[in-house]
Design a protein around this motif. Structure first.
Motif, short mmCIF file in Angstrom:
data_model
loop_
_atom_site.label_atom_id
_atom_site.label_comp_id
_atom_site.label_asym_id
_atom_site.label_seq_id
_atom_site.Cartn_x
_atom_site.Cartn_y
_atom_site.Cartn_z
N THR A 1 -16.42 -18.10 -8.66
CA THR A 1 -17.13 -17.54 -7.51
C THR A 1 -18.21 -16.61 -8.02
OG1 THR A 1 -15.57 -15.69 -7.29
CG2 THR A 1 -15.13 -17.67 -5.98
N GLY A 2 -19.35 -16.62 -7.33
CA GLY A 2 -20.44 -15.72 -7.69
C GLY A 2 -20.23 -14.35 -7.10
N PRO A 3 -21.14 -13.42 -7.38
CA PRO A 3 -21.03 -12.08 -6.82
C PRO A 3 -21.30 -12.06 -5.33
CG PRO A 3 -23.11 -12.34 -7.98
CD PRO A 3 -22.33 -13.59 -8.23
N ASN A 4 -20.81 -11.02 -4.68
CA ASN A 4 -21.13 -10.78 -3.27
C ASN A 4 -22.45 -9.99 -3.24
OD1 ASN A 4 -21.32 -10.16 -0.58
ND2 ASN A 4 -19.39 -9.02 -0.48
N LEU A 5 -23.51 -10.64 -2.78
CA LEU A 5 -24.84 -10.04 -2.77
C LEU A 5 -25.19 -9.42 -1.42
CD1 LEU A 5 -26.73 -12.89 -4.70
CD2 LEU A 5 -25.70 -10.80 -5.63
N ARG A 6 -24.27 -9.43 -0.48
CA ARG A 6 -24.54 -8.86 0.84
C ARG A 6 -24.04 -7.42 0.87
NH1 ARG A 6 -22.73 -14.12 3.65
NH2 ARG A 6 -24.65 -15.31 3.63
N ASP A 7 -24.92 -6.50 0.60
CA ASP A 7 -24.54 -5.10 0.47
C ASP A 7 -23.81 -4.61 1.72
OD1 ASP A 7 -25.57 -4.84 -2.05
OD2 ASP A 7 -27.53 -4.12 -1.38
N ASN B 1 -22.46 -14.65 -0.77
CA ASN B 1 -21.38 -13.67 -0.80
C ASN B 1 -20.15 -14.13 -1.59
OD1 ASN B 1 -20.42 -15.51 1.11
ND2 ASN B 1 -19.67 -13.93 2.52
N GLY B 2 -20.29 -15.19 -2.38
CA GLY B 2 -19.23 -15.52 -3.31
C GLY B 2 -18.31 -16.65 -2.90
N CYS B 3 -18.88 -17.73 -2.34
CA CYS B 3 -18.05 -18.89 -2.07
C CYS B 3 -17.66 -19.57 -3.39
CB CYS B 3 -18.79 -19.89 -1.17
SG CYS B 3 -20.11 -20.83 -1.99
N THR C 1 -20.79 -5.31 2.64
CA THR C 1 -19.81 -6.24 3.20
C THR C 1 -18.68 -6.45 2.19
OG1 THR C 1 -20.80 -8.28 2.30
CG2 THR C 1 -21.68 -7.44 4.40
N VAL C 2 -17.61 -7.05 2.66
CA VAL C 2 -16.52 -7.45 1.79
C VAL C 2 -16.26 -8.94 2.03
CG1 VAL C 2 -14.11 -7.11 1.15
CG2 VAL C 2 -15.48 -5.14 1.90
#
Length: 270
Positions: free
Chosen positions: A224-230, A170-172, A232-233
């Motif tokens: 940071t990478g993308p947030n891959l957890r649909d 999720n973008g750490c 969520t924020v």
């Protein structure tokens, strides 16, 4: 294909990394942690805050971020500075909008860590929330915080504080150890922000839980990478602290960073 070596920023002349003086009595960090920060340019400090404290911070930020995100979507065509509707929002200068956040920015834990790594008299330089959405999957590229607005002294601190648990999904943050020692690098403009590296094979992911601090130098390249957890924020609150007297250099002009509303002194000197 060979990747060009990073080059120093045009204002980065004769930079020397300043290690923490050995005679400074630390309040919060061990000698090993301070040595690791000098060597690597970052630390993860576990469970520095309670979940209750951060719930209050999140509750204060959420409506301000929502208002900003709505403004960008409805009045700026979905893109404004670094905010992109459905992908990521940057909401700045929050301490002037919510007393809870001003108080948190002067938290004793933060003041102690600033004392241990910067010195006796420290000011808040910048604060912002960064909320990463999932409608558009978007990374944020390799950069140094001092690459956005060049500050002297170049060394200051970024407190990257997760308001939700963060990991690679999720973008750490990913951080490159050791490159902070050379000072500010040249950056170039991309569609999603400034960039200083094309690739970083030595980078390490730095996951964290609510309550942790990811603490790094203004000179540590990170992404940071993308947030891959649909659905969520990924929420983070970012606070930056510099020695009192720090100044930016913009178009050759020296601008002291001492706005009384949002760049106040913290700790014993406040």
């Amino acid at each position: 294909m060979d990747v060009p070596a990073p080059r120093p920023h045009q204002l980065n002349r004769d930079f020397t990394w300043q290690n923490v003086p050995g005679d400074r009595a630390p309040r919060r960090l061990s000698a090993d942690q301070i040595a690791a920060f000098d060597r690597d340019g970052f630390l993860r400090i576990e469970q520095a805050f309670s979940r209750e404290e951060l719930a209050r911070v999140e509750a204060a930020i959420d409506p301000i971020e929502e208002e900003h995100a709505r403004y960008v979507a409805e009045q700026q065509g979905g893109n404004f500075r670094l905010t992109s509707t459905g992908a990521i929002s940057f909401t700045a200068h929050l301490v002037g909008k919510a007393p809870v956040l001003r108080d948190f920015a002067a938290h004793q834990v933060i003041a102690d860590l600033c004392h241990d790594l910067i010195g006796e008299r420290v000011r808040l330089y910048w604060d912002q929330s960064v909320y990463k959405k999932t409608q558009k999957k978007q990374e944020f590229p390799w950069h140094q915080d001092n690459g956005y607005t060049f500050i002297e002294p170049q060394q200051y601190l970024t407190f990257w504080i997760p308001l939700v648990d963060v990991d690679e999904d999720n973008g750490c943050p990913w951080i490159v150890p050791g490159l902070h020692l050379g000072g500010t690098l040249e950056h170039w403009v991309t569609p999603i922000g400034l960039k200083c590296l094309e690739e970083a094979p030595d980078a390490v992911a730095v996951p964290a839980r609510v309550g942790d601090i990811i603490l790094f130098s203004s000179l540590s390249p990170h992404r940071t990478g993308p947030n891959l957890r649909d659905g969520t924020v990924r929420k983070a609150y970012i606070l930056q602290y510099a020695p009192d007297g720090a100044h930016t250099i913009v178009d050759g002009k020296v601008i002291r960073q001492d706005d009384p509303v949002r760049q106040f002194v913290i700790g014993d000197a406040a």
